[in-house]
Design a protein around this motif. Sequence first.
Motif, PDB file in Angstrom:
ATOM      1  N   THR A   8       3.263  -1.956  -0.754  1.00 15.63           N
ATOM      2  CA  THR A   8       2.539  -0.799  -1.277  1.00 15.63           C
ATOM      3  C   THR A   8       3.064  -0.447  -2.673  1.00 15.63           C
ATOM      4  O   THR A   8       4.200  -0.768  -3.021  1.00 15.63           O
ATOM      5  CB  THR A   8       2.693   0.435  -0.373  1.00 15.63           C
ATOM      6  OG1 THR A   8       4.066   0.838  -0.335  1.00 15.63           O
ATOM      7  CG2 THR A   8       2.195   0.155   1.038  1.00 15.63           C
ATOM      8  N   ILE A   9       2.232   0.234  -3.443  1.00 10.90           N
ATOM      9  CA  ILE A   9       2.611   0.723  -4.768  1.00 10.90           C
ATOM     10  C   ILE A   9       1.813   1.998  -5.029  1.00 10.90           C
ATOM     11  O   ILE A   9       0.678   2.134  -4.571  1.00 10.90           O
ATOM     12  CB  ILE A   9       2.330  -0.336  -5.863  1.00 10.90           C
ATOM     13  CG1 ILE A   9       2.998   0.029  -7.195  1.00 10.90           C
ATOM     14  CG2 ILE A   9       0.848  -0.545  -6.063  1.00 10.90           C
ATOM     15  CD1 ILE A   9       4.450  -0.330  -7.274  1.00 10.90           C
ATOM     16  N   ASP A  10       2.404   2.919  -5.725  1.00 13.06           N
ATOM     17  CA  ASP A  10       1.710   4.134  -6.146  1.00 13.06           C
ATOM     18  C   ASP A  10       0.959   3.839  -7.435  1.00 13.06           C
ATOM     19  O   ASP A  10       1.416   3.069  -8.276  1.00 13.06           O
ATOM     20  CB  ASP A  10       2.743   5.246  -6.361  1.00 13.06           C
ATOM     21  CG  ASP A  10       2.136   6.525  -6.892  1.00 13.06           C
ATOM     22  OD1 ASP A  10       1.225   7.064  -6.231  1.00 13.06           O
ATOM     23  OD2 ASP A  10       2.569   7.007  -7.953  1.00 13.06           O
ATOM     24  N   LEU A  11      -0.213   4.458  -7.611  1.00  4.89           N
ATOM     25  CA  LEU A  11      -0.978   4.340  -8.851  1.00  4.89           C
ATOM     26  C   LEU A  11      -1.239   5.742  -9.381  1.00  4.89           C
ATOM     27  O   LEU A  11      -1.942   6.533  -8.746  1.00  4.89           O
ATOM     28  CB  LEU A  11      -2.294   3.601  -8.620  1.00  4.89           C
ATOM     29  CG  LEU A  11      -3.190   3.401  -9.861  1.00  4.89           C
ATOM     30  CD1 LEU A  11      -2.452   2.595 -10.931  1.00  4.89           C
ATOM     31  CD2 LEU A  11      -4.503   2.709  -9.474  1.00  4.89           C
ATOM     32  N   ASN A  12      -0.632   6.058 -10.524  1.00 10.16           N
ATOM     33  CA  ASN A  12      -0.776   7.398 -11.098  1.00 10.16           C
ATOM     34  C   ASN A  12      -1.499   7.338 -12.439  1.00 10.16           C
ATOM     35  O   ASN A  12      -1.566   6.295 -13.076  1.00 10.16           O
ATOM     36  CB  ASN A  12       0.595   8.071 -11.240  1.00 10.16           C
ATOM     37  CG  ASN A  12       1.420   7.519 -12.388  1.00 10.16           C
ATOM     38  OD1 ASN A  12       1.195   7.820 -13.555  1.00 10.16           O
ATOM     39  ND2 ASN A  12       2.435   6.681 -12.054  1.00 10.16           N
ATOM     40  N   ALA A  13      -2.040   8.476 -12.847  1.00  9.53           N
ATOM     41  CA  ALA A  13      -2.689   8.569 -14.156  1.00  9.53           C
ATOM     42  C   ALA A  13      -2.591   9.995 -14.662  1.00  9.53           C
ATOM     43  O   ALA A  13      -2.475  10.949 -13.891  1.00  9.53           O
ATOM     44  CB  ALA A  13      -4.152   8.136 -14.085  1.00  9.53           C
ATOM     45  N   VAL A 166      11.641   8.119  -8.928  1.00  9.52           N
ATOM     46  CA  VAL A 166      10.614   7.104  -8.731  1.00  9.52           C
ATOM     47  C   VAL A 166      10.459   6.337 -10.038  1.00  9.52           C
ATOM     48  O   VAL A 166      10.094   6.909 -11.063  1.00  9.52           O
ATOM     49  CB  VAL A 166       9.270   7.741  -8.322  1.00  9.52           C
ATOM     50  CG1 VAL A 166       8.225   6.654  -8.098  1.00  9.52           C
ATOM     51  CG2 VAL A 166       9.440   8.605  -7.072  1.00  9.52           C
ATOM     52  N   ALA A 167      10.762   5.050 -10.010  1.00  5.49           N
ATOM     53  CA  ALA A 167      10.683   4.206 -11.206  1.00  5.49           C
ATOM     54  C   ALA A 167       9.250   3.743 -11.415  1.00  5.49           C
ATOM     55  O   ALA A 167       8.598   3.255 -10.486  1.00  5.49           O
ATOM     56  CB  ALA A 167      11.603   3.007 -11.047  1.00  5.49           C
ATOM     57  N   GLU A 168       8.757   3.908 -12.643  1.00  8.90           N
ATOM     58  CA  GLU A 168       7.375   3.504 -12.900  1.00  8.90           C
ATOM     59  C   GLU A 168       7.278   2.476 -14.018  1.00  8.90           C
ATOM     60  O   GLU A 168       8.150   2.361 -14.883  1.00  8.90           O
ATOM     61  CB  GLU A 168       6.496   4.711 -13.226  1.00  8.90           C
ATOM     62  CG  GLU A 168       6.647   5.264 -14.616  1.00  8.90           C
ATOM     63  CD  GLU A 168       5.594   6.315 -14.956  1.00  8.90           C
ATOM     64  OE1 GLU A 168       4.515   6.331 -14.323  1.00  8.90           O
ATOM     65  OE2 GLU A 168       5.848   7.125 -15.861  1.00  8.90           O
ATOM     66  N   GLY A 169       6.173   1.746 -13.974  1.00 11.48           N
ATOM     67  CA  GLY A 169       5.811   0.823 -15.028  1.00 11.48           C
ATOM     68  C   GLY A 169       4.425   1.183 -15.523  1.00 11.48           C
ATOM     69  O   GLY A 169       3.674   1.904 -14.857  1.00 11.48           O
ATOM     70  N   SER A 212       5.827   2.855  -8.890  1.00 13.84           N
ATOM     71  CA  SER A 212       4.586   3.492  -9.308  1.00 13.84           C
ATOM     72  C   SER A 212       4.087   2.829 -10.577  1.00 13.84           C
ATOM     73  O   SER A 212       4.879   2.397 -11.422  1.00 13.84           O
ATOM     74  CB  SER A 212       4.807   4.997  -9.547  1.00 13.84           C
ATOM     75  OG  SER A 212       3.591   5.649  -9.851  1.00 13.84           O
ATOM     76  N   LEU A 213       2.773   2.740 -10.707  1.00 12.72           N
ATOM     77  CA  LEU A 213       2.138   2.205 -11.895  1.00 12.72           C
ATOM     78  C   LEU A 213       1.343   3.314 -12.569  1.00 12.72           C
ATOM     79  O   LEU A 213       0.685   4.101 -11.894  1.00 12.72           O
ATOM     80  CB  LEU A 213       1.177   1.059 -11.535  1.00 12.72           C
ATOM     81  CG  LEU A 213       1.786  -0.181 -10.896  1.00 12.72           C
ATOM     82  CD1 LEU A 213       0.679  -1.102 -10.407  1.00 12.72           C
ATOM     83  CD2 LEU A 213       2.668  -0.912 -11.903  1.00 12.72           C
ATOM     84  N   CYS A 214       1.395   3.360 -13.901  1.00 12.80           N
ATOM     85  CA  CYS A 214       0.709   4.413 -14.637  1.00 12.80           C
ATOM     86  C   CYS A 214      -0.438   3.865 -15.466  1.00 12.80           C
ATOM     87  O   CYS A 214      -0.334   2.804 -16.079  1.00 12.80           O
ATOM     88  CB  CYS A 214       1.694   5.141 -15.561  1.00 12.80           C
ATOM     89  SG  CYS A 214       0.932   6.447 -16.552  1.00 12.80           S
ATOM     90  N   LEU A 215      -1.528   4.633 -15.465  1.00 14.06           N
ATOM     91  CA  LEU A 215      -2.647   4.427 -16.376  1.00 14.06           C
ATOM     92  C   LEU A 215      -2.834   5.721 -17.168  1.00 14.06           C
ATOM     93  O   LEU A 215      -2.544   6.803 -16.659  1.00 14.06           O
ATOM     94  CB  LEU A 215      -3.938   4.123 -15.614  1.00 14.06           C
ATOM     95  CG  LEU A 215      -4.017   2.795 -14.863  1.00 14.06           C
ATOM     96  CD1 LEU A 215      -5.215   2.803 -13.923  1.00 14.06           C
ATOM     97  CD2 LEU A 215      -4.139   1.638 -15.848  1.00 14.06           C
ATOM     98  N   HIS A 216      -3.341   5.616 -18.388  1.00 13.56           N
ATOM     99  CA  HIS A 216      -3.575   6.804 -19.198  1.00 13.56           C
ATOM    100  C   HIS A 216      -5.037   7.213 -19.094  1.00 13.56           C
ATOM    101  O   HIS A 216      -5.936   6.441 -19.450  1.00 13.56           O
ATOM    102  CB  HIS A 216      -3.184   6.548 -20.652  1.00 13.56           C
ATOM    103  CG  HIS A 216      -1.706   6.441 -20.837  1.00 13.56           C
ATOM    104  ND1 HIS A 216      -1.019   5.264 -20.659  1.00 13.56           N
ATOM    105  CD2 HIS A 216      -0.778   7.382 -21.142  1.00 13.56           C
ATOM    106  CE1 HIS A 216       0.271   5.473 -20.862  1.00 13.56           C
ATOM    107  NE2 HIS A 216       0.441   6.745 -21.158  1.00 13.56           N
ATOM    108  N   GLY A 217      -5.262   8.427 -18.608  1.00 11.20           N
ATOM    109  CA  GLY A 217      -6.620   8.893 -18.377  1.00 11.20           C
ATOM    110  C   GLY A 217      -7.438   9.062 -19.634  1.00 11.20           C
ATOM    111  O   GLY A 217      -8.674   9.066 -19.584  1.00 11.20           O
ATOM    112  N   ASP A 218      -6.771   9.180 -20.798  1.00 14.84           N
ATOM    113  CA  ASP A 218      -7.503   9.350 -22.057  1.00 14.84           C
ATOM    114  C   ASP A 218      -7.806   8.025 -22.731  1.00 14.84           C
ATOM    115  O   ASP A 218      -8.407   8.008 -23.811  1.00 14.84           O
ATOM    116  CB  ASP A 218      -6.713  10.259 -23.005  1.00 14.84           C
ATOM    117  CG  ASP A 218      -5.373   9.656 -23.427  1.00 14.84           C
ATOM    118  OD1 ASP A 218      -4.709   9.051 -22.557  1.00 14.84           O
ATOM    119  OD2 ASP A 218      -4.971   9.816 -24.588  1.00 14.84           O
ATOM    120  N   SER A 219      -7.424   6.910 -22.127  1.00 13.42           N
ATOM    121  CA  SER A 219      -7.691   5.598 -22.716  1.00 13.42           C
ATOM    122  C   SER A 219      -9.162   5.218 -22.525  1.00 13.42           C
ATOM    123  O   SER A 219      -9.787   5.606 -21.521  1.00 13.42           O
ATOM    124  CB  SER A 219      -6.814   4.524 -22.069  1.00 13.42           C
ATOM    125  OG  SER A 219      -5.455   4.762 -22.335  1.00 13.42           O
TER     126      SER A 219
END
Length: 246
Positions: A8-13, A166-169, A212-219
């Motif tokens: 499993t992995i978390d996906l945040n934005a 929580v370490a994120e990329g 956790s993985l991050c995406l930028h919502g303003d992209s």
Amino acid sequence: MPPGCPSTIDLNADVGESFGRWPLGDDRALMPHLSSANVACGFHAGDPLTLRRTCALAVEQGVAIGAQVGYRDLAGFGRRFIDVAPEDLEADVLYQLSALAGLAAAAGGRVTYLKPHGALYHAVSKHPEQADAVIAAVVAFGGLPVLGLAGSAFLDRATAAGLLVVAEGFADRAYLPSGGLVPRSEPGALLVDPAAVAAQAVRLASSGEVHSLCLHGDSPGAAASAAAVRAALSDAGIAVEAFGSS
């Protein structure tokens, strides 16, 4: 799924960044693909009504709410370093946390973690006084998990203070050989092709070094990238799930 690859992995934005009549990002299209939402707290972006609606949307979609705290810098979108006195920064972070907690509660949810935004995100790994101020605010609030760059000094200091880290990329940012992020001022710093974003997401998730993985919502095309990431992770046998939910 390769041996040692997490299941499993978390996906945040980053969401809730619109301000009044100026919309930024498409939170409604993005939110269904996420497990965690980094909601702006009004200092770098977001107005109270936007933040309340964003919290309600997260609750509706079953997405964890995180407080994305930043410098008091609406004009610069929180992406400019500010040499804030530690006592002021601690109070600023506590203020932002408390405000979002109230809006989340009104929407039937709660704030479950904190993540620094923009320039503050990078500053807490370079300026111990600012890192300790952010951590002190979280402790004063009652303690929350903190989300930060994998391998950063900020996470080490938060751990020492007794906080869950929580370490994120970053799925949509280019990396330097050192492991840091390519500055936004340089060409290619932001990945916008959904296929490239998805491939990087799988690579990071498979490394076992991030939770956790991050995406930028303003992209540009953030929702399309998020959908591509979810599909690629599923194909790799990795489920998307908020950290701490299992």
